[in-house]
Design a protein around this motif. Structure first.
Motif, PDB file in Angstrom:
ATOM      1  N   LEU A  54       4.657  39.605  36.357  1.00  0.00           N
ATOM      2  CA  LEU A  54       5.397  40.032  35.521  1.00  0.00           C
ATOM      3  C   LEU A  54       6.671  40.087  36.446  1.00  0.00           C
ATOM      4  O   LEU A  54       7.454  40.624  35.980  1.00  0.00           O
ATOM      5  CB  LEU A  54       5.065  41.063  34.069  1.00  0.00           C
ATOM      6  CG  LEU A  54       4.026  40.285  32.971  1.00  0.00           C
ATOM      7  CD1 LEU A  54       2.988  41.484  32.696  1.00  0.00           C
ATOM      8  CD2 LEU A  54       5.196  39.648  32.499  1.00  0.00           C
ATOM      9  N   SER A 112       4.726  30.540  24.749  1.00  0.00           N
ATOM     10  CA  SER A 112       3.734  31.800  24.768  1.00  0.00           C
ATOM     11  C   SER A 112       3.582  32.996  25.604  1.00  0.00           C
ATOM     12  O   SER A 112       4.225  34.033  25.780  1.00  0.00           O
ATOM     13  CB  SER A 112       2.082  31.695  24.827  1.00  0.00           C
ATOM     14  OG  SER A 112       1.650  30.766  23.982  1.00  0.00           O
ATOM     15  N   ILE A 113       3.653  32.661  27.169  1.00  0.00           N
ATOM     16  CA  ILE A 113       4.287  33.489  28.232  1.00  0.00           C
ATOM     17  C   ILE A 113       6.130  34.330  27.867  1.00  0.00           C
ATOM     18  O   ILE A 113       6.418  35.609  28.275  1.00  0.00           O
ATOM     19  CB  ILE A 113       4.237  32.822  29.567  1.00  0.00           C
ATOM     20  CG1 ILE A 113       2.879  32.988  30.065  1.00  0.00           C
ATOM     21  CG2 ILE A 113       4.914  33.641  30.318  1.00  0.00           C
ATOM     22  CD1 ILE A 113       2.680  31.754  31.072  1.00  0.00           C
ATOM     23  N   ARG A 147       7.461  34.199  25.500  1.00  0.00           N
ATOM     24  CA  ARG A 147       7.424  35.610  24.209  1.00  0.00           C
ATOM     25  C   ARG A 147       6.836  36.136  25.057  1.00  0.00           C
ATOM     26  O   ARG A 147       7.651  37.599  24.129  1.00  0.00           O
ATOM     27  CB  ARG A 147       6.214  34.998  22.576  1.00  0.00           C
ATOM     28  CG  ARG A 147       7.300  33.614  22.285  1.00  0.00           C
ATOM     29  CD  ARG A 147       6.449  33.280  21.487  1.00  0.00           C
ATOM     30  NE  ARG A 147       6.139  34.540  19.733  1.00  0.00           N
ATOM     31  CZ  ARG A 147       6.305  34.336  19.148  1.00  0.00           C
ATOM     32  NH1 ARG A 147       5.240  33.674  18.654  1.00  0.00           N
ATOM     33  NH2 ARG A 147       6.066  35.117  18.060  1.00  0.00           N
ATOM     34  N   LEU A 148       6.033  36.241  25.452  1.00  0.00           N
ATOM     35  CA  LEU A 148       5.993  37.786  26.086  1.00  0.00           C
ATOM     36  C   LEU A 148       7.010  38.554  27.096  1.00  0.00           C
ATOM     37  O   LEU A 148       6.691  39.510  26.624  1.00  0.00           O
ATOM     38  CB  LEU A 148       4.460  37.670  26.965  1.00  0.00           C
ATOM     39  CG  LEU A 148       3.850  38.685  27.681  1.00  0.00           C
ATOM     40  CD1 LEU A 148       3.197  39.887  27.081  1.00  0.00           C
ATOM     41  CD2 LEU A 148       2.746  38.500  28.560  1.00  0.00           C
ATOM     42  N   ILE A 190       8.830  42.119  26.023  1.00  0.00           N
ATOM     43  CA  ILE A 190       9.145  43.109  26.781  1.00  0.00           C
ATOM     44  C   ILE A 190      10.667  43.686  27.291  1.00  0.00           C
ATOM     45  O   ILE A 190      10.298  44.325  27.124  1.00  0.00           O
ATOM     46  CB  ILE A 190       7.793  42.910  28.662  1.00  0.00           C
ATOM     47  CG1 ILE A 190       6.391  42.394  27.763  1.00  0.00           C
ATOM     48  CG2 ILE A 190       7.991  43.507  29.711  1.00  0.00           C
ATOM     49  CD1 ILE A 190       6.224  41.679  29.120  1.00  0.00           C
TER      50      ILE A 190
END
Length: 66
Positions: free
Chosen positions: A26, A49-50, A52-53, A57
């Protein structure tokens, strides 16, 4: 007991601007954002999905500084 740190251990598959595929943490994704062309997971659903993560953040970090 083994542990895995999502912040600084590589687990996000990305395509770089030169076309190569890398695994990044990340932290690396944010540090090298200009060099990343696209997410390169196993499926578009995984990439979404990644993404959106990463956006969550980024949004949270930006809101904390204002």
């Amino acid at each position: 007991m083994q542990t895995f740190n999502l912040i600084d251990q590589s687990w996000i598959s990305v395509q770089m601007t030169d076309g190569s595929i890398k695994l990044m943490s990340l932290q690396d994704c944010f540090k090298q954002a200009k060099e990343i062309k696209d997410l390169a997971g196993d499926s578009k659903a995984q990439d979404l999905s990644i993404l959106r993560l990463l956006l969550a953040i980024l949004t949270r970090s930006y809101n904390d500084t204002t």
